[in-house]
Design an enzyme around this catalytic site. Sequence first.
Site, PDB file in Angstrom:
ATOM      1  N   CYS A 380       0.575  -1.357  -0.101  1.00  0.00           N
ATOM      2  CA  CYS A 380       0.244  -0.314  -0.113  1.00  0.00           C
ATOM      3  C   CYS A 380       1.024   1.338   0.003  1.00  0.00           C
ATOM      4  O   CYS A 380       1.782   1.326  -1.367  1.00  0.00           O
ATOM      5  CB  CYS A 380      -0.634   0.140   1.224  1.00  0.00           C
ATOM      6  SG  CYS A 380      -2.334   1.390   0.714  1.00  0.00           S
ATOM      7  N   HIS A 506      -3.934  -4.504  -0.032  1.00  0.00           N
ATOM      8  CA  HIS A 506      -2.924  -5.458   1.646  1.00  0.00           C
ATOM      9  C   HIS A 506      -2.924  -6.539   1.702  1.00  0.00           C
ATOM     10  O   HIS A 506      -4.168  -7.658   1.523  1.00  0.00           O
ATOM     11  CB  HIS A 506      -3.623  -5.185   2.377  1.00  0.00           C
ATOM     12  CG  HIS A 506      -3.586  -3.287   3.197  1.00  0.00           C
ATOM     13  ND1 HIS A 506      -2.693  -3.010   3.803  1.00  0.00           N
ATOM     14  CD2 HIS A 506      -4.487  -2.076   2.860  1.00  0.00           C
ATOM     15  CE1 HIS A 506      -2.802  -1.663   4.102  1.00  0.00           C
ATOM     16  NE2 HIS A 506      -3.523  -1.686   3.298  1.00  0.00           N
ATOM     17  N   GLU A 508      -1.729  -9.468   3.008  1.00  0.00           N
ATOM     18  CA  GLU A 508      -1.256  -9.848   5.136  1.00  0.00           C
ATOM     19  C   GLU A 508      -3.541 -10.055   5.327  1.00  0.00           C
ATOM     20  O   GLU A 508      -3.109 -11.057   6.691  1.00  0.00           O
ATOM     21  CB  GLU A 508      -0.565  -8.634   5.736  1.00  0.00           C
ATOM     22  CG  GLU A 508      -1.979  -7.433   6.097  1.00  0.00           C
ATOM     23  CD  GLU A 508      -1.976  -6.537   5.033  1.00  0.00           C
ATOM     24  OE1 GLU A 508      -1.415  -5.427   5.858  1.00  0.00           O
ATOM     25  OE2 GLU A 508      -1.091  -6.978   4.171  1.00  0.00           O
TER      26      GLU A 508
END
Length: 536
Positions: A380, A506, A508
């Site tokens: 990001c 993102h 994750e």
Amino acid sequence: MPTKYIFVTGGVVSSLGKGLASASIGSLLEARGFRVTLQKMDPYINVDAGTMSPYQHGEVFVTDDGGETDLDLGHYERFTSVRVTRQHNVTTGKVYFSVIQKERRGDYLGRTVQVIPHITDEIKRSILQVSGGVDVVIVEVGGTVGDIESLPFLEAVRQLKKDVGRDNVIYIHLTLVPFMQASQELKTKATQHSVKELRAIGIQPDILLCRTDRYLPPGIKSKISLFCDVEEEAVITAKDVESIYEVPLVFHREGLDDIIVKLLDLPARPTDLSRWEAVVERVKSPRHATRVAVVGKYVDLKDSYKSLIEALAHGGIAHDARVELVWVDAEHIERDGAATHFAGVHGVLVPGGFGDRGIEGKIEAVRYAREHGLPYFGICLGMQCAIIEFARHVCGLAGANSSEFNPLTPHPVVDLLPEQRNVEDKGGTMRLGLYPIVLAEGSRASRLYGEGIIQERHRHRYEVNNEYLQRMEKNGLHVSGVWAEKQLVEIIELPEHPYFVAGQFHPEFRSRPWDPHPLFAGFVGAALDHQGAPSR
């Protein structure tokens, strides 16, 4: 079989681990073949977590449908096969907002609107809304028993037992049993008082999870059972563990899933925890190790990067390696230079974030990784910093910046989309949730993912300015992923670099211990290669 409900509450102190406990219960039930879902009740008056500072609340976990939610929902997804939505996080603000809207429309036909029944009915409606198509709904009630903010939620879950049938609901209370060093004793009084407070509200817990640093001896369990009116087999040790992925195994050894199945009259089924045993074995006894620098501005509060930390651990699991994190404050790089902080690290990661504090330090970190062949992964804001650094130092665009940090920059290589320029409300107005990304054939990204079209979760407002792309690509930057609908840059990489990959999304949020995200696995593999350790 009717849907069953498990309500998880907490007492004595906050941060005992209700989220992990709830997620672990979900994983144990899934290991027996039951379909589960999990929901978090948050007592704060914010409508969602989107506008809250990471220092106040930790990370904001983003769902597929663009919900900005509590970080505990990340635990739910990492421990189970559940895919949560914005409906799986209910706040006081969301509940009152809905009730007030109904009152304004006249839905209550002129009646006086009150906490009981209108607020509690809205809470119950939110719980029932997520219960379709599953065997068990696990609802975590945030805060601690005795908090004034939690009372409407506790009253609602008390009432729900009568609504759905007493045989279909159990209450699990997480409490603290501290070991007092001075007297060398485990003390149960805090647990007794917490249960007393819960019973005064009208809820009798069926199971107690006792957070402690050692296994509870039979005498302590017997004492807690007697004073709290809970069966002795239902007094469970919630022992501190080395890795959070051990929690389901500890609970199973204590018989938690057996007692849940018994109390809810669920069908007896065998438990398959082989997946968890394999994960824990890799986490606790890795064959390799590598060091990765994480450059951010919330490094004093690790909960701000909870999903990131876990995704890096998952990347390590993919290579049978332990990933040691070196936390670097971006402002310290501005003060000391990058070389001082990157000695002995094998990779650099710049995560997401907002605001201009520490930005020049992050840009300097990108430059160091690019110029020294150090594996780099940008997420990001980390991708936007990579774009700015490349524009300045490779393309010769002096003063290049994001219009977020310098509205007067001569080269806004990162800028707002036209539809974002007049947005005034901060909550829920960014590019949020799951978007499709088309990967460039032959790129590193496409090799890592093993497919041509992927989907990733987003949470940002600024985008790469396409007016500068041609110049950057001429200088060696490769755009390897785009959102085709608006031709927005999603992934960039440097083909000549050992590992330089950055994404606008993102990743994750979609990583799992048994299914590590490809970009995290690739980054950890590159870090192992950089230090000369074999990667798999």
